[in-house]
Enzyme design. Structure first.
Site, short mmCIF file in Angstrom:
data_model
loop_
_atom_site.label_atom_id
_atom_site.label_comp_id
_atom_site.label_asym_id
_atom_site.label_seq_id
_atom_site.Cartn_x
_atom_site.Cartn_y
_atom_site.Cartn_z
CB THR A 140 -0.97 -0.22 1.17
OG1 THR A 140 -1.48 1.07 1.46
CG2 THR A 140 -0.08 -0.22 2.44
CG ASP A 141 -1.21 5.02 -1.04
OD1 ASP A 141 -1.68 4.35 -0.01
OD2 ASP A 141 -1.84 5.77 -1.43
CD GLU A 142 -3.31 3.48 4.56
OE1 GLU A 142 -2.95 3.42 5.97
OE2 GLU A 142 -4.41 3.74 4.17
CE1 TYR A 165 -3.21 -2.68 6.03
CE2 TYR A 165 -3.28 -0.36 5.56
CZ TYR A 165 -3.42 -1.62 5.15
OH TYR A 165 -3.35 -1.77 3.59
CE LYS A 169 -0.41 -4.50 3.00
NZ LYS A 169 -0.85 -5.80 2.52
#
Ligand code: NAD
Ligand code: DAU
Length: 351
Positions: A140-142, A165, A169
């Site tokens: 994810t870009d997060e 979260y 990741k």
């Protein structure tokens, strides 16, 4: 026949991916491994249930013996790892399962793949793998953290995750990277922006707002509603993953974004207006702790090196998505009772 092991294939993106792959590559076999958490729903896959080249196995990616058995029985050539706890708000309530599923689960998959794919798995110096194998980690870009008012995420940026979260990741990404660097495993990592489209679980912004709007319930907007996300239609994302699976250069990371930056409040108002409801439904509530202000993806690498680009405009995608939720009310109604109702009550009653 190539066999692709898809984990988390009963969730939002995984189920869209499996359906697309079976259409696009009718000579492939897809083995879907999913433990069916609250977010997993076999109803998402009913149209391909009977396909000869589709297999579902209900099990946990953290279960080493089960993963070994799956490799023995199906000999997958590639893994696309979607399986994860995926909701930021839940990671703030209960971080631990994010660590075990997203980090340990990914490691179990890597270790099992190494055992079966490496030509001489006992030789720690060997970097030779069976031809054509690939481990694709859906990230994810997060993991990059948050952007200010300008700038875009590029693949070379440091990882600065802010929520449990995104930290889980990012940890998984680093382990995947280590398996490439140390053991020579052919891997790719994809980092995409916020997906939307059919079959998204109603805890996420767009389906939550559509569902609440249809029921004329409050629309809980966190903080000032000016946080920005870069929206990517799930069909575009699935095509991008297929592209990386087939054309991605081993060891590389690819960002995937929709070129559709929108503030949350714009989206909420668009949904209200499309459904002909009143903006009085908007309720500004307490902000999410550690809320990332802005995400935006630079797609240059995947577009120039692999030739993928998004096909959906946000206007077209959101119109079709709202229509899908209108046409499939039963799908949301089946989910929006039971555990989801309890989650919703706990999450939104004190804000
Ligand atoms: P989702 O929550 O809809 O689905 C997750 C699926 O994984 C569910 O079917 C669930 O049952 C399964 N699962 C969870 N724990 C498992 C375990 N231990 N073993 C086996 N299966 C398990 O998620 P999604 O939105 O489809 O996201 C898929 C992937 O894409 C995730 O890895 C997520 O981090 C990533 N991602 C999602 C988005 C997004 O906007 N939705 C954006 C970027 C990245
Ligand atoms: O950027 C990719 C990520 O996008 C994925 O890695 C995650 O799995 C996915 O859940 C998503 O994370 P976000 O936190 O960005 O998505 P969410 O739909 O939860 O929230 C989108 C924005 O809307 C965010 O700024 C928070 C806000 N929001 C969300 C909810 C659920 C609200 O204002 N009110 C809400 O009730």
């Amino acid at each position: 026949m190539r066999t692709i092991l898809v984990t988390g294939g009963a969730g939002f993106i995984g189920s869209n991916f499996i359906k697309m792959m079976l259409k696009k590559h009718p000579d492939y076999r897809i083995v879907n491994v999913d433990v069916l958490t609250y977010a997993g729903n076999l109803g998402n896959l009913s149209e391909i249930d009977a396909s000869e080249n589709y297999v579902f196995v209900k099990t946990d990616i953290r279960n080493r013996d089960a993963m070994t058995e799956i490799f023995k029985v199906y000999s997958p050539d590639a893994i696309v790892n979607f399986a994860a706890e995926s909701h930021v708000d839940r990671s703030i309530e209960e971080p631990e399962i994010f660590l075990t599923t997203n980090i340990i689960g990914t490691h179990v998959l890597l270790e099992t793949a190494k055992k079966f794919w490496k030509i001489d798995s006992d030789d720690k110096y060997s970097r030779e793998y069976k031809p054509g194998v690939k481990f694709l980690q859906v990230s994810t870009d997060e993991v990059y953290g948050a952007l200010g008012q300008s700038g875009l995420f590029v693949e070379s940026m440091p990882l600065l995750p802010n929520s449990p979260y995104s930290a889980s990741k990012a940890s998984a990404d680093l382990i995947v990277r280590a398996y490439n660097e140390t053991f020579g495993m052919p891997v790719n990592i994809t980092r995409c922006s916020n997906n939307y489209g059919p079959y998204q679980f109603p805890e996420k912004l767009i389906p939550l707002m559509i569902n609440n709007c249809l029921q004329e319930k409050d629309l809980p907007v966190y903080g000032d509603g000016m946080q920005v996300r870069d929206w990517l239609h799930v069909f575009d994302h699935c095509v991008a993953i297929d592209t990386v699976l087939h054309k991605g250069k081993d060891g590389e990371v690819y960002n995937i974004g929709g070129n559709n930056e929108k503030a949350n409040i714009e989206i909420v108002k668009l949904i209200i207006n499309t459904l002909g409801k009143s903006e009085d439904l908007i309720k500004y509530v307490k902000d999410r702790p550690g809320h990332d202000r802005r995400y935006a993806i630079d797609n240059t690498k995947i577009t120039t090196e692999l030739g993928w680009k998004p096909s959906y405009t946000f206007e077209q995608g959101i119109k079709e998505t709202i229509q899908w939720y209108l046409d499939n009310k039963e799908w949301t109604d089946n989910i929006a009772t039971g555990d989801y109702a309890k989650y919703y009550e706990k999450m939104y009653s004190n804000v």
